[in-house]
Write an enzyme that holds these catalytic residues in place. Structure first.
Site, PDB file in Angstrom:
ATOM      1  N   TYR A  45       0.844  -1.206   0.000  1.00  0.00           N
ATOM      2  CA  TYR A  45       0.000   0.000   0.000  1.00  0.00           C
ATOM      3  C   TYR A  45       0.871   1.244   0.000  1.00  0.00           C
ATOM      4  O   TYR A  45       1.853   1.302   0.741  1.00  0.00           O
ATOM      5  CB  TYR A  45      -0.909   0.017   1.251  1.00  0.00           C
ATOM      6  CG  TYR A  45      -2.357  -0.186   0.865  1.00  0.00           C
ATOM      7  CD1 TYR A  45      -3.047   0.806   0.181  1.00  0.00           C
ATOM      8  CD2 TYR A  45      -3.016  -1.380   1.157  1.00  0.00           C
ATOM      9  CE1 TYR A  45      -4.363   0.618  -0.213  1.00  0.00           C
ATOM     10  CE2 TYR A  45      -4.331  -1.572   0.758  1.00  0.00           C
ATOM     11  CZ  TYR A  45      -4.998  -0.570   0.075  1.00  0.00           C
ATOM     12  OH  TYR A  45      -6.297  -0.757  -0.315  1.00  0.00           O
ATOM     13  N   GLU A  47      -0.558   4.815  -0.537  1.00  0.00           N
ATOM     14  CA  GLU A  47      -1.362   6.030  -0.753  1.00  0.00           C
ATOM     15  C   GLU A  47      -0.510   7.276  -0.523  1.00  0.00           C
ATOM     16  O   GLU A  47       0.295   7.328   0.401  1.00  0.00           O
ATOM     17  CB  GLU A  47      -2.544   6.043   0.221  1.00  0.00           C
ATOM     18  CG  GLU A  47      -3.655   5.107  -0.203  1.00  0.00           C
ATOM     19  CD  GLU A  47      -4.752   5.012   0.852  1.00  0.00           C
ATOM     20  OE1 GLU A  47      -4.607   5.593   1.947  1.00  0.00           O
ATOM     21  OE2 GLU A  47      -5.749   4.337   0.579  1.00  0.00           O
ATOM     22  N   ASP A 200      -6.323  13.806 -25.188  1.00  0.00           N
ATOM     23  CA  ASP A 200      -6.267  12.411 -24.741  1.00  0.00           C
ATOM     24  C   ASP A 200      -5.634  11.598 -25.868  1.00  0.00           C
ATOM     25  O   ASP A 200      -6.277  11.324 -26.881  1.00  0.00           O
ATOM     26  CB  ASP A 200      -7.697  11.938 -24.428  1.00  0.00           C
ATOM     27  CG  ASP A 200      -7.766  10.454 -24.080  1.00  0.00           C
ATOM     28  OD1 ASP A 200      -6.721   9.775 -24.130  1.00  0.00           O
ATOM     29  OD2 ASP A 200      -8.879   9.982 -23.773  1.00  0.00           O
ATOM     30  N   THR A 226      -3.195   6.234 -22.240  1.00  0.00           N
ATOM     31  CA  THR A 226      -3.097   4.894 -21.660  1.00  0.00           C
ATOM     32  C   THR A 226      -1.704   4.367 -21.985  1.00  0.00           C
ATOM     33  O   THR A 226      -1.032   4.843 -22.898  1.00  0.00           O
ATOM     34  CB  THR A 226      -4.173   3.935 -22.205  1.00  0.00           C
ATOM     35  OG1 THR A 226      -4.101   3.927 -23.628  1.00  0.00           O
ATOM     36  CG2 THR A 226      -5.564   4.339 -21.769  1.00  0.00           C
ATOM     37  N   LYS A 229      -1.553   0.579 -25.073  1.00  0.00           N
ATOM     38  CA  LYS A 229      -1.909   0.479 -26.494  1.00  0.00           C
ATOM     39  C   LYS A 229      -0.608   0.582 -27.305  1.00  0.00           C
ATOM     40  O   LYS A 229       0.214  -0.323 -27.230  1.00  0.00           O
ATOM     41  CB  LYS A 229      -2.942   1.543 -26.850  1.00  0.00           C
ATOM     42  CG  LYS A 229      -4.257   1.370 -26.048  1.00  0.00           C
ATOM     43  CD  LYS A 229      -5.332   2.322 -26.505  1.00  0.00           C
ATOM     44  CE  LYS A 229      -6.642   2.094 -25.798  1.00  0.00           C
ATOM     45  NZ  LYS A 229      -6.772   2.860 -24.540  1.00  0.00           N
ATOM     46  N   ARG A 235      -1.601  -2.444 -18.617  1.00  0.00           N
ATOM     47  CA  ARG A 235      -2.817  -1.625 -18.579  1.00  0.00           C
ATOM     48  C   ARG A 235      -2.653  -0.555 -17.507  1.00  0.00           C
ATOM     49  O   ARG A 235      -2.436  -0.876 -16.342  1.00  0.00           O
ATOM     50  CB  ARG A 235      -4.041  -2.478 -18.239  1.00  0.00           C
ATOM     51  CG  ARG A 235      -4.204  -3.724 -19.049  1.00  0.00           C
ATOM     52  CD  ARG A 235      -5.592  -4.280 -18.929  1.00  0.00           C
ATOM     53  NE  ARG A 235      -6.458  -3.534 -19.809  1.00  0.00           N
ATOM     54  CZ  ARG A 235      -6.483  -3.690 -21.122  1.00  0.00           C
ATOM     55  NH1 ARG A 235      -5.726  -4.580 -21.719  1.00  0.00           N
ATOM     56  NH2 ARG A 235      -7.288  -2.968 -21.860  1.00  0.00           N
TER      57      ARG A 235
HETATM   58  C1  LIG Z   1      -9.227   7.932 -26.417  1.00  0.00           C
HETATM   59  C2  LIG Z   1      -9.381   7.004 -25.253  1.00  0.00           C
HETATM   60  N1  LIG Z   1      -9.403   7.498 -24.008  1.00  0.00           N
HETATM   61  C3  LIG Z   1      -9.561   6.717 -22.928  1.00  0.00           C
HETATM   62  C4  LIG Z   1      -9.667   5.342 -23.066  1.00  0.00           C
HETATM   63  C5  LIG Z   1      -9.958   4.526 -21.838  1.00  0.00           C
HETATM   64  O1  LIG Z   1      -8.990   3.688 -21.452  1.00  0.00           O
HETATM   65  P1  LIG Z   1      -9.302   2.487 -20.453  1.00  0.00           P
HETATM   66  O2  LIG Z   1      -9.976   1.439 -21.238  1.00  0.00           O
HETATM   67  O3  LIG Z   1      -7.930   2.133 -19.990  1.00  0.00           O
HETATM   68  O4  LIG Z   1     -10.154   3.023 -19.355  1.00  0.00           O
HETATM   69  C6  LIG Z   1      -9.614   4.774 -24.321  1.00  0.00           C
HETATM   70  C7  LIG Z   1      -9.734   3.311 -24.487  1.00  0.00           C
HETATM   71  O5  LIG Z   1      -9.784   2.751 -25.517  1.00  0.00           O
HETATM   72  C8  LIG Z   1      -9.481   5.615 -25.450  1.00  0.00           C
HETATM   73  O6  LIG Z   1      -9.475   5.128 -26.682  1.00  0.00           O
END
Ligand SMILES: Cc1ncc(COP(=O)(O)O)c(C=O)c1O
Length: 440
Positions: A45, A47, A200, A226, A229, A235
């Protein structure tokens, strides 16, 4: 007695080795990444933040998380005096939620990309009459759209709409958008209306780090991504923010929406970031895009309706309506032949997201296995054969026809033959996390 879970994992290893994984959001993490994620770090842990934990015994954990943050800033060429990074968000969706919690008051307005045009659920997706994502219950979410004809963004239009919408934050992020987003324009639009700009880059992170896609960092206030990918880690997610926003972002992640961070994942991310910093990864990222471009071109040449006519990145979106198929029948037909794709909505789709009109294909995983342009041509020729074959079958007309249709696919000798060919072909290309080097 051995836990049966391990025999299921063996089966999944076999599946991942013998099938062609063409889901754009999937990849194969290295054996080293998997080793870090499966380590004793999962027992701890921690935090709080590096050097400021609520639990004792965190000296090693601090070293792991500090190293991860340093590597993250270095990989994207960022100055630690201007940018901060939080590596504790459990995945992409909580990362985006944390940014909204940090920067937008409940009830304020968000301007984000429409889901069927390639946006993401976590950007506040809702239907006209009801919320879907949690964000859409808390904030007032308005969407921007691609042009109906070109199916790409018209930034002049987005700029005009933003002036009317007056959002607190503008979000971009392409889950199924095959073209690069113009971050410079999006940043300018946000600035002109006094909004934050959140880029994002969940999908493109690895391509951006390798310089194959455009970096948003000069134009955005916050960048989320993320790590599993194109970045090819475990993950997880990272939130980069301009220094003056970082305390709010950290507090929104913990204690705002999360408890203890997953330090074993953070260690895996750190390993992946080191792997991504080398020339081999840069070559890999360039090959991912080269492979996707060949895939798009071959599909177009075969008469498929490739959305936007091509791709700038790792994914290709195909509208199957002109082939008298939908995404569900197409994706199941391909799975019966060992080819794994997503079914996906396409811009201005009138079908539902469970039975949408298109399929989404991507090259990150097959490129990790060492496939190149020649192999992409072979793969597209199988896709073409399978989809032509499926379109001549008795397709489901109503919901009750779907289960018998799947039964028919499982007994189809043409599809079984292709599945065997695909399996022999795929077996020639090693999977890094399964075919482990001896010294790990
Ligand atoms: C543009 C975008 N943002 C956020 C996410 C969310 O990621 P997660 O599945 O890890 O929550 C994805 C997932 O495919 C995504 O394509």
């Amino acid at each position: 007695m051995k836990d049966e879970i391990f025999s299921i994992i063996k089966k999944e290893e076999r599946r991942q080795r013998t099938e062609l994984v063409l889901i754009p959001s999937e990849n194969y993490a290295s054996a080293a990444v998997m080793k870090a994620v499966g380590s004793v770090l999962m027992n701890k842990y921690s935090e709080g933040q590096v050097g400021r934990r609520y639990y004792q015994g965190n000296a090693n954990i601090d070293d792991v998380e500090r190293t991860c943050k340093e590597r993250a800033l270095r990989l994207f060429g960022l100055d630690g005096g201007e940018w901060s990074v939080n590596v504790q968000a459990l995945s992409g969706s909580p990362a985006n939620l944390a940014v909204l919690v940090a920067l937008v008051e409940p009830g304020q307005r968000i301007f984000s990309m429409f889901l069927p045009d390639g946006g993401h659920l976590s950007h506040g997706w809702h239907l006209p009459d009801r919320p879907v994502s949690f964000a859409s219950k808390i904030w007032d979410v308005v969407f921007y759209h691609v042009d109906r004809k070109t199916r790409v963004f018209d930034y002049d239009r987005i700029g005009k709409d933003a002036a009317t919408v007056t959002p607190r934050i503008i979000i971009s992020g392409g889950t199924a958008y095959p073209r690069e987003i113009d971050h410079r324009r999006m940043g300018e639009i946000a600035k002109a209306v006094g909004a934050w700009y959140l880029a994002d880059i969940a999908h493109e992170a690895g391509l951006v780090s390798a310089g194959v896609n455009t970096s948003p960092f000069s134009y955005a206030d916050v960048v989320t991504m993320t790590t599993h990918k194109t970045l090819r880690g475990p993950r997880g997610a990272m939130i980069f923010s301009r220094k003056d926003l970082s305390a709010k972002i950290d507090a929104a992640v913990f204690p705002g929406i999360q408890g203890g961070p997953h330090e074993h994942t953070i260690a895996g991310i750190a390993v992946a970031l080191r792997e991504a910093s080398g020339g081999t990864f840069r070559k890999y990222a360039a090959q991912v895009v080269a492979n996707a471009k060949v895939m798009a071109e071959e599909l177009s040449n075969a008469g498929f309706d490739v959305v936007t006519g091509g791709t700038d990145k790792h994914l290709v979106l195909v509208d199957l309506r002109s082939r008298k198929l939908d995404g569900w029948t197409g994706a199941w037909g391909l799975e019966s032949a060992g080819i794994i794709v997503n079914r996906n909505t396409v811009p201005y789709d009138t079908a539902s997201s469970f039975y949408p009109s298109g399929i989404r294909l991507g090259t990150p995983a097959v490129t990790t296995r060492g496939m190149k342009e020649r192999e992409m041509r072979r793969v597209v020729s199988w896709i073409q054969d399978v989809l032509s074959h499926v379109s001549n079958l008795k397709l489901p007309k109503q919901p009750s026809d779907r289960a018998p249709f799947l039964q028919m696919l499982s007994k189809d000798s043409f599809l079984s033959r292709i599945k065997r060919e695909v399996s022999t072909f795929a077996n020639r290309f090693p999977v890094p996390g399964i075919d482990r080097p001896k010294n790990l």
